[in-house]
Design a protein around this motif. Structure first.
Motif, PDB file in Angstrom:
ATOM      1  N   LEU A   1       0.823  -1.204   0.000  1.00  0.00           N
ATOM      2  CA  LEU A   1       0.000   0.000   0.000  1.00  0.00           C
ATOM      3  C   LEU A   1       0.863   1.262   0.000  1.00  0.00           C
ATOM      4  O   LEU A   1       0.603   2.204  -0.756  1.00  0.00           O
ATOM      5  N   GLU A   2       1.901   1.289   0.830  1.00  0.00           N
ATOM      6  CA  GLU A   2       2.774   2.463   0.920  1.00  0.00           C
ATOM      7  C   GLU A   2       3.513   2.725  -0.386  1.00  0.00           C
ATOM      8  O   GLU A   2       3.759   3.882  -0.737  1.00  0.00           O
TER       9      GLU A   2
ATOM     10  N   PRO B   1       0.258   8.316   0.813  1.00  0.00           N
ATOM     11  CA  PRO B   1       0.079   8.172   2.262  1.00  0.00           C
ATOM     12  C   PRO B   1      -1.189   8.895   2.734  1.00  0.00           C
ATOM     13  O   PRO B   1      -1.493   9.992   2.276  1.00  0.00           O
ATOM     14  N   GLY B   2      -1.929   8.249   3.618  1.00  0.00           N
ATOM     15  CA  GLY B   2      -3.129   8.847   4.177  1.00  0.00           C
ATOM     16  C   GLY B   2      -4.347   8.800   3.270  1.00  0.00           C
ATOM     17  O   GLY B   2      -5.418   9.265   3.649  1.00  0.00           O
TER      18      GLY B   2
ATOM     19  N   ASP C   1      -3.686 -15.060   1.418  1.00  0.00           N
ATOM     20  CA  ASP C   1      -2.777 -13.910   1.446  1.00  0.00           C
ATOM     21  C   ASP C   1      -3.511 -12.722   0.843  1.00  0.00           C
ATOM     22  O   ASP C   1      -3.526 -12.534  -0.370  1.00  0.00           O
ATOM     23  N   GLY C   2      -4.170 -11.941   1.705  1.00  0.00           N
ATOM     24  CA  GLY C   2      -4.933 -10.807   1.220  1.00  0.00           C
ATOM     25  C   GLY C   2      -5.284  -9.861   2.352  1.00  0.00           C
ATOM     26  O   GLY C   2      -4.957 -10.104   3.508  1.00  0.00           O
ATOM     27  N   PHE C   3      -5.960  -8.778   1.990  1.00  0.00           N
ATOM     28  CA  PHE C   3      -6.349  -7.791   2.992  1.00  0.00           C
ATOM     29  C   PHE C   3      -7.540  -6.997   2.503  1.00  0.00           C
ATOM     30  O   PHE C   3      -7.890  -7.018   1.324  1.00  0.00           O
TER      31      PHE C   3
ATOM     32  N   SER D   1      -7.680   0.516  -9.180  1.00  0.00           N
ATOM     33  CA  SER D   1      -7.048   0.296 -10.484  1.00  0.00           C
ATOM     34  C   SER D   1      -5.524   0.287 -10.364  1.00  0.00           C
ATOM     35  O   SER D   1      -4.853  -0.520 -11.005  1.00  0.00           O
ATOM     36  N   LYS D   2      -4.987   1.182  -9.542  1.00  0.00           N
ATOM     37  CA  LYS D   2      -3.532   1.209  -9.322  1.00  0.00           C
ATOM     38  C   LYS D   2      -3.061  -0.091  -8.683  1.00  0.00           C
ATOM     39  O   LYS D   2      -2.045  -0.654  -9.075  1.00  0.00           O
ATOM     40  N   LEU D   3      -3.810  -0.566  -7.686  1.00  0.00           N
ATOM     41  CA  LEU D   3      -3.430  -1.816  -7.034  1.00  0.00           C
ATOM     42  C   LEU D   3      -3.521  -2.996  -7.992  1.00  0.00           C
ATOM     43  O   LEU D   3      -2.683  -3.900  -7.947  1.00  0.00           O
TER      44      LEU D   3
END
Length: 95
Positions: free
Chosen positions: A46-47, A52-53, A65-67, A77-79
């Motif tokens: 994520l970072e 950030p934030g 394996d996920g969150f 879309s970025k992820l």
């Protein structure tokens, strides 16, 4: 126009041999190491991918394996384009 409405998404990661080893070892009573590894791994993704934030991780999943994370569609879309990510799906209520 950028979508700024945050919603809950699940992010599932690609195969990780370290995760597989730690998950196997977890059955032997070393669950804390797996929990810490996944939380750190997910935070680092994520970072390195999002501002950030601009997101809120709500949980790391251990059985897969996920969150879960609260993000916008643009951030999802970025992820999706990150090489470590297998799947990003919006959480949907089942009626």
């Amino acid at each position: 126009m950028e979508n700024t409405k945050s919603e809950s998404y699940f992010v599932f990661m690609n195969y990780d041999p370290q995760y597989a080893r730690l998950r196997s070892d977890r059955k032997k009573g070393t669950s804390n190491e797996l929990d810490l590894y996944l939380s750190r791994k997910h935070d680092e993704l994520l970072e390195s991918t999002l501002e950030p934030g601009a997101y809120r991780k709500t949980l790391s999943l251990v059985i897969v394996d996920g969150f879960a994370v609260e993000i916008t569609e643009d951030q999802a879309s970025k992820l999706r384009s990150a090489k470590e990510v297998r799947l990003v799906e919006k959480n949907q209520e089942i009626a």
